[in-house]
Design an enzyme around this catalytic site. Structure first.
Site, PDB file in Angstrom:
ATOM      1  N   CYS A  89       0.858  -1.176   0.000  1.00  0.00           N
ATOM      2  CA  CYS A  89       0.000   0.000   0.000  1.00  0.00           C
ATOM      3  C   CYS A  89       0.901   1.234   0.000  1.00  0.00           C
ATOM      4  CB  CYS A  89      -0.884  -0.026   1.251  1.00  0.00           C
ATOM      5  SG  CYS A  89      -1.964   1.403   1.408  1.00  0.00           S
ATOM      6  N   LEU A  90       0.544   2.232  -0.802  1.00  0.00           N
ATOM      7  CA  LEU A  90       1.344   3.465  -0.837  1.00  0.00           C
ATOM      8  C   LEU A  90       1.434   4.100   0.552  1.00  0.00           C
ATOM      9  CD1 LEU A  90       0.030   5.107  -4.137  1.00  0.00           C
ATOM     10  CD2 LEU A  90       2.304   4.147  -3.769  1.00  0.00           C
ATOM     11  N   HIS A 131      -9.143  -3.746  -1.909  1.00  0.00           N
ATOM     12  CA  HIS A 131      -8.174  -2.975  -1.121  1.00  0.00           C
ATOM     13  C   HIS A 131      -8.540  -1.485  -1.115  1.00  0.00           C
ATOM     14  CE1 HIS A 131      -3.779  -2.083   0.005  1.00  0.00           C
ATOM     15  NE2 HIS A 131      -4.275  -0.891  -0.302  1.00  0.00           N
ATOM     16  N   GLU A 132      -8.820  -0.928  -2.307  1.00  0.00           N
ATOM     17  CA  GLU A 132      -9.110   0.517  -2.397  1.00  0.00           C
ATOM     18  C   GLU A 132     -10.454   0.854  -1.755  1.00  0.00           C
ATOM     19  OE1 GLU A 132      -6.691   2.361  -3.082  1.00  0.00           O
ATOM     20  OE2 GLU A 132      -5.463   0.757  -3.903  1.00  0.00           O
ATOM     21  N   HIS A 135     -10.220   1.253   1.891  1.00  0.00           N
ATOM     22  CA  HIS A 135      -9.722   2.571   2.304  1.00  0.00           C
ATOM     23  C   HIS A 135     -10.884   3.537   2.557  1.00  0.00           C
ATOM     24  CE1 HIS A 135      -5.360   2.595   2.128  1.00  0.00           C
ATOM     25  NE2 HIS A 135      -5.333   2.029   0.935  1.00  0.00           N
TER      26      HIS A 135
HETATM   27 ZN   LIG Z   1      -3.733   1.092   0.028  1.00  0.00          ZN
END
Ligand SMILES: [Zn+2]
Length: 168
Positions: A89-90, A131-132, A135
């Site tokens: 993850c960034l 995943h996104e 968030h």
């Molecule tokens: Zn992420």
């Protein structure tokens, strides 16, 4: 536009819906798309740049290459079959961990013109969508680990950050 990293508390907050026709959403999508390539991520969610709105961009660099711009995305269907997905993850630079994800998902969203669309995805694109979208609910992929594995992942993350700083 700055990338927020763990443990910034904004990353744990829930996003609100974008109002239909909100012109700001388009400029946020444009800027996020640029940052996605600049930061070399597969996906970026608005809270990662401090905006608590349901906006996501994804490009998993698979052929044919496609940039998805998602407003108010939601999972409407997912397969029961759970498979292992090795993720990064960034907002958690350098860390990679294996989490369980549904093999496939169906996501409904609005595109940048506020037209309703659907994606049916499997494999990496499916994992990336999950995943996104997590968030947007204030959930990071490490929150999908068992308590024990999560605390060891956080320890590993802190060590990676320290080692990285020392080398800079
Ligand atoms: Zn992420």
């Amino acid at each position: 536009m700055k990338l927020l990293t763990y443990p910034n508390p904004i990353l744990s907050q829930k996003c609100s819906d974008v109002e239909e026709g909100d012109p700001e959403a388009c400029s946020i999508l444009e800027e996020m798309s640029k940052k996605l390539y600049e930061w070399e991520g597969a996906g970026l969610a608005a809270p990662q740049i401090g905006i608590l709105k349901k906006i996501v961009v994804i490009d998993v660099r698979e052929e044919p290459q496609r940039l998805y711009k998602l407003i108010n995305p939601k999972i409407v269907q997912k397969s029961e079959e759970m498979v292992e997905s090795r993720e990064g993850c960034l907002s958690l630079p350098l860390l990679r961990e294996v989490v369980l994800r549904s093999q496939s998902v169906t996501v409904e969203y609005l595109d940048e013109k506020f037209i309703k669309r659907t994606i049916q995805a499997t494999g990496f694109l499916s994992f990336c969508l999950q995943h996104e979208l997590d968030h947007l609910d204030g959930v990071l992929y490490i929150d999908r680990l068992s308590r024990l594995k999560k605390s060891s992942a956080i320890r590993k993350f802190k060590k990676l950050q320290n080692d990285n700083l020392r080398h800079e």
